[in-house]
Design an enzyme around this catalytic site. Structure first.
Site, short mmCIF file in Angstrom:
data_model
loop_
_atom_site.label_atom_id
_atom_site.label_comp_id
_atom_site.label_asym_id
_atom_site.label_seq_id
_atom_site.Cartn_x
_atom_site.Cartn_y
_atom_site.Cartn_z
N ILE A 1 -3.46 40.45 -38.22
CA ILE A 1 -3.66 39.28 -37.35
C ILE A 1 -5.12 38.86 -37.33
O ILE A 1 -5.48 37.73 -37.65
CB ILE A 1 -3.18 39.57 -35.91
N ASP B 1 41.71 23.33 -74.46
CA ASP B 1 41.13 23.12 -75.79
C ASP B 1 40.08 24.15 -76.16
O ASP B 1 40.04 24.63 -77.30
CB ASP B 1 40.55 21.70 -75.91
N ARG C 1 31.87 33.31 -61.29
CA ARG C 1 31.28 32.41 -62.28
C ARG C 1 29.83 32.80 -62.52
O ARG C 1 29.15 33.26 -61.61
CB ARG C 1 31.37 30.97 -61.77
N LYS D 1 15.98 34.06 -78.08
CA LYS D 1 15.23 32.94 -78.64
C LYS D 1 15.41 31.75 -77.70
O LYS D 1 16.54 31.37 -77.38
CB LYS D 1 15.75 32.60 -80.04
N HIS D 2 14.33 31.15 -77.26
CA HIS D 2 14.37 30.03 -76.33
C HIS D 2 15.23 30.34 -75.10
O HIS D 2 16.06 29.53 -74.68
CB HIS D 2 14.86 28.77 -77.04
N ARG E 1 -5.05 46.75 -32.69
CA ARG E 1 -4.51 45.39 -32.80
C ARG E 1 -5.51 44.34 -32.32
O ARG E 1 -5.49 43.20 -32.78
CB ARG E 1 -3.21 45.26 -32.00
N VAL E 2 -6.37 44.73 -31.38
CA VAL E 2 -7.36 43.80 -30.84
C VAL E 2 -8.75 44.38 -31.06
O VAL E 2 -9.09 45.42 -30.49
CB VAL E 2 -7.14 43.53 -29.34
N LYS E 3 -9.53 43.72 -31.92
CA LYS E 3 -10.91 44.16 -32.15
C LYS E 3 -11.82 43.01 -32.54
O LYS E 3 -12.99 42.97 -32.14
CB LYS E 3 -10.96 45.28 -33.19
N THR E 4 -11.33 42.07 -33.35
CA THR E 4 -12.19 40.96 -33.81
C THR E 4 -11.81 39.62 -33.20
O THR E 4 -12.48 38.62 -33.45
CB THR E 4 -12.14 40.84 -35.34
N ASN F 1 26.93 25.36 -70.96
CA ASN F 1 28.18 26.10 -70.99
C ASN F 1 28.07 27.25 -71.98
O ASN F 1 27.60 27.06 -73.10
CB ASN F 1 29.33 25.19 -71.41
N HIS G 1 21.62 27.56 -65.60
CA HIS G 1 21.09 26.28 -66.06
C HIS G 1 19.60 26.36 -66.36
O HIS G 1 18.95 27.32 -66.01
CB HIS G 1 21.34 25.20 -65.00
N PHE H 1 35.28 28.71 -65.78
CA PHE H 1 36.67 28.52 -66.20
C PHE H 1 36.79 27.49 -67.30
O PHE H 1 35.92 26.64 -67.49
CB PHE H 1 37.57 28.15 -65.01
#
Length: 530
Positions: free
Chosen positions: A130, A484, A526, A281-282, A68-71, A424, A530, A479
């Site tokens: 590190i 309609d 849901r 497509k798209h 862990r410690v060298k440079t 939608n 988008h 929903f």
């Protein structure tokens, strides 16, 4: 101003990935460059017969604490950070016996690969580098005097300049290498911070970093006047970013976007249960189907909207076979992506030299967690991937008539597809195939009408006397705010509906479904897209 050329007299090499290391170090040594190294890198170079100073000789301290410690020592960082034209810096180096380091070669502990391999928490932590990032940042800051290499792909560029400039490298190269070095440490730290956020289940950390590695620069973006590039992120998810391109032209920006949408969609279908094909497509499905074979699934998917399928993307959930390949190449297709392909199928596709064939070596897991990012002016949005799967949902029958077993199968199929249609979204399906899709409209009733029109058009294209919507089921990604949209589906001949539910007018919509004789189920989930 820094001088244009800087001679390289001493190099410090400390790499995890030792690809190309020995030939590079040999070339440096042949030019008289003194080599300093650490641990495993030192052993590899000495094993190749090179004369190398160990970093502990330079610092006067042994490597400790399991490496862990060298440079992390003034003898290293002073040699990297000292401004060569600054008399005070030169005096400090002389007073403390700090030799200059003109070239730093470091690549980092394989943290990303360790995480991708599913290793445990402690092992991932031990693979957080590190000393490497500290040295890289120091050398990059002092690029006026020091060259820093973080990628073996740049070895040849360094050697080329040393040869061209009598052992020196240019400021232009040093700047380019410094930019790459900072981008690498930023990407590395981003991977660590995002991994830790996941480990502590922090969905909204105070700081969010995103990083990636260049896959390829593109000719242009969504439109010819936009520049673009494709980057691979740290997530190892089978798909367009990791797939092998067997043949065809370079992928465009739009190809990548659409191919990703296609493969994620088809991955909703378990290949052990059924063959499945998605035509995109798209970024919207124009036909999705399952069948006993890929050929059957493709023909059913194509029937939904053969006009839109022209110039589209075809994704398969099983290895591409010859039968399916022959059919797919009958019309102009931009990309085929599959987990794999037979030799015969590859040969068939090869006859269409511009057709891109991508083999992903697997399917993305639709249930796997992940991060989805989208830019906005001045920032970006980050959210969890939509990994809800209809098979895991508790469907609630809300009408007097419940769906038949056949309707229920098609309802689940349609809701799988609706998850991948822009909102939608309305999807008509019958016999395990889409027959009409309405996508991306500002009102749900318009999507319903467009999907019904598409189903009628598909029937006319195949010479059928009545719309394919007649006897089909309908999925809605969200929903119905009013009755309609549902009534439009009933008028088109649909017999059953699947939707999340949760509207203030659910009772009104349920009554309308009962009056029309429809069966309807709520998912409680849901799938806005988008």
């Amino acid at each position: 101003m820094p001088t244009e050329l800087r001679r390289v007299t001493r190099a410090l090499l400390s790499v995890s990935d030792k690809s190309g290391l020995v030939p590079f170090a040999q070339a440096l040594a042949q030019r008289g460059v003194e080599l300093v190294s650490t641990g495993g890198t030192h052993a590899a170079l000495v094993g190749a017969g090179l004369r190398v100073q160990e970093v502990s000789e330079l610092t006067g301290f042994p490597e400790m604490m399991d490496g862990r410690v060298k440079t992390l020592h003034p003898a290293v960082h002073g040699g990297l950070l000292a401004i060569r034209s600054n008399p005070e810096h030169q005096a400090a180096m002389l007073a403390h016996g700090i030799p200059s380091i003109d070239l730093l070669v470091v690549n980092l502990y394989p943290f990303e690969a360790t995480v991708a391999a599913g290793k445990g928490y402690d092992e991932c932590v031990e693979n957080i580098d590190i000393g490497g990032p500290a040295m890289i940042r120091a050398a990059a800051k002092n690029h006026a005097d020091v060259a820093v290499v973080v990628d073996a792909a740049d070895y040849d560029a360094v050697l080329g300049e040393l040869a061209a400039h009598d052992g020196a490298v240019t400021l232009t190269l040093r700047k380019r290498l410094a930019q790459k070095a900072y981008a690498r440490t930023a990407t590395y730290d981003a991977a660590i911070s995002n991994w830790l956020a996941g480990e502590i289940a922090e969905a909204a950390p105070d700081y969010r970093a995103i990083g990636g590695m260049l896959a390829e620069a593109m000719r242009y973006g969504e439109n010819p006047h936009q520049s673009a590039a494709f980057y691979r992120g740290p997530e190892r998810r089978p798909g367009v970013a990791t797939a092998r391109q067997v043949q065809g032209k370079q992928l465009s920006y739009n190809n990548v976007n659409d191919t990703d949408a296609a493969f994620e969609c088809v991955a909703e279908f378990d290949p052990a249960r059924t063959a499945a094909v998605a035509i995109i497509k798209h970024a919207n499905p124009c036909g999705v189907a399952e069948g006993g074979t890929l050929l059957e699934a493709y023909e059913k998917a194509l029937r939904c909207d053969p006009v839109s399928a022209f110039g589209g993307i075809v994704a398969l959930n099983r290895p591409l076979d010859a039968e399916a390949a022959r059919k797919i190449v009958e019309i102009f297709t931009e990309v085929i992506i599959a987990p794999d392909a037979s030799e015969e199928a590859v040969a068939i596709v090869a006859a269409k030299k511009n057709l891109r064939l991508l083999l992903a070596d697997g399917l993305p897991d639709p249930r796997a967690p992940g991060l989805v990012v989208r830019t906005v002016s001045g920032g970006f949005l980050a959210q969890a991937r939509d990994n809800a799967v209809v098979d895991d949902m508790d469907l609630k029958v809300v009408t007097r008539r419940g769906p038949t077993d056949e309707e229920l199968r098609d309802l689940r199929f349609a809701f799988r597809v609706a998850k991948h249609v822009k909102s939608n979204a309305i999807v008509y399906a019958r016999d395990g195939a889409t027959v009409g899709i309405g996508a991306g409209q500002m009102s749900r009733v318009d999507s319903s009408r467009i999907a019904a029109w598409k189903a009628a058009e598909a029937a006319r294209n195949t010479g059928l006397p009545e719309s394919l919507a007649r006897g089909a089921v309908v999925a809605s990604d969200a929903f119905f705010p009013f009755a309609d949209g549902l009534l439009a589906a009933a008028e088109a001949g649909a017999t059953a509906v699947i939707q999340p539910g949760g509207s203030m007018r659910d009772d009104e919509v349920i009554r309308a479904a009962d009056e029309a004789g429809l069966a309807m189920v709520f998912t409680g989930h849901r799938h806005f897209r988008h």
